[in-house]
Scaffold this active site. Sequence first.
Site, short mmCIF file in Angstrom:
data_model
loop_
_atom_site.label_atom_id
_atom_site.label_comp_id
_atom_site.label_asym_id
_atom_site.label_seq_id
_atom_site.Cartn_x
_atom_site.Cartn_y
_atom_site.Cartn_z
N HIS A 1 24.02 39.06 27.82
CA HIS A 1 24.61 37.81 28.30
C HIS A 1 26.04 38.13 28.75
CE1 HIS A 1 21.25 35.96 26.33
NE2 HIS A 1 21.72 34.73 26.43
N HIS B 1 14.44 35.04 30.39
CA HIS B 1 15.59 34.66 29.56
C HIS B 1 15.21 33.44 28.73
CE1 HIS B 1 20.25 33.91 29.43
NE2 HIS B 1 19.66 33.47 28.32
N GLU C 1 28.55 33.71 31.35
CA GLU C 1 28.02 32.36 31.10
C GLU C 1 29.25 31.46 30.91
OE1 GLU C 1 25.99 31.92 27.34
OE2 GLU C 1 25.08 29.99 27.90
N HIS D 1 15.23 32.42 24.42
CA HIS D 1 15.45 32.80 23.01
C HIS D 1 14.35 32.12 22.21
CE1 HIS D 1 19.62 34.18 23.89
NE2 HIS D 1 19.46 33.33 24.88
N1 ADE Z 1 21.80 32.29 22.00
C1 ADE Z 1 20.89 31.38 22.32
N2 ADE Z 1 21.17 30.83 23.52
C2 ADE Z 1 22.31 31.43 23.96
C3 ADE Z 1 23.10 31.30 25.11
N3 ADE Z 1 22.81 30.45 26.09
N4 ADE Z 1 24.20 32.06 25.21
C4 ADE Z 1 24.52 32.92 24.24
N5 ADE Z 1 23.81 33.07 23.13
C5 ADE Z 1 22.70 32.34 22.99
ZN ZN Z 2 20.59 32.93 26.57
#
Ligand code: ADE
Ligand code: ZN
Length: 333
Positions: A196, A16, A199, A18
């Site tokens: 996702h 995970h 969160e 980005h």
């Molecule tokens: N894009 C980059 N980081 C993210 C995150 N933690 N949650 C959702 N979208 C994202």
């Molecule tokens: Zn993320």
Amino acid sequence: MNQLELIRALPKAELHVHIEGTFEPELMFEIAQRNQIAIPYQSVEDVRQAYNFHNLQSFLDIYYAGANVLIHEQDFYDLAWAYFEKCAEDYVVHTEMFFDPQTHTDRGIAFEVVINGLQRACDDALEKLGISSRLIMCFLRHLSEEAAFETLAQALPFKEQIIAVGLDSSEMGHPPSKFERVFAKARELGFLIVAHAGEEGPAQYVWEALDLLKVNRIDHGVRSEEDAQLMQRLIAEKMPLTVCPLSNLKLRVVDNMAQHNIRRLLQQGVHVTVNSDDPSYFGGYMNDNFIAITEALDLSNAELKQLAMNSFEASFMPETEKQKWKLQIQNLS
Ligand code: ADE
Ligand code: ZN
């Protein structure tokens, strides 16, 4: 071996991260300058000062702005290569990186510019650093279903280079159900699926990711703990949660690391892994995340090994590769 030595010695897979979230201010300045793009900061220090988030959206606004300086294939290569160098330092031997094509195609950057730059860095990482990697394309959930379908169509010529399709960006108000049809299409085309969920959003979004998107992994998922039935389901199905401790702290999903539930989740039998999410923005890469939870939650060596094992087990690597790394972990004292 003490815990710190073990963290350094453990081979790890990152599931995970980005790639746009690994953009360090120094590189952002360098690329902005060579592309002659103005950024609203005077110095690297200035940029770091701006990283003062209070929730997911306040982070995303800055994160998307930072990505604006990426124009050429070489920019995407440099971005990914810098991340691979961090992987090498942390003994991350395999990484499955998210990229957000819409962040770039909506600015007029061609899909192929993005993926060709990233892929070249992936190839070099294998050859020069021995790090294996895969690319996961994410749809931005604040955009429409139609835009996601267009992005899926643009990805088709590069299907062999993309292992999975994911869902990221602003969670609240954009449930997985909004993208049920486009994920059905992606599955039909043979992509693996991640999303996702849980969160900032509620446990309900995790149910939707499981039932409607039919995910292979949940990204974050830490709010699943609020729903006992969901917890049972995750444990029974051995559904991986790719947890990102420093991210959760920075975006105030938790008030302090001692309150993070990763250890409780692990002890209850949830298949959790440790990840960095957007390390340039959240104050640390893989080992920083391991160290932060170890200090706050007093993780044992056995628990640290389990987390590293989980990362390979939950990865999309071939089974023989997984076995090789798991054996190496077992053999560490
Ligand atoms: N894009 C980059 N980081 C993210 C995150 N933690 N949650 C959702 N979208 C994202
Ligand atoms: Zn993320």
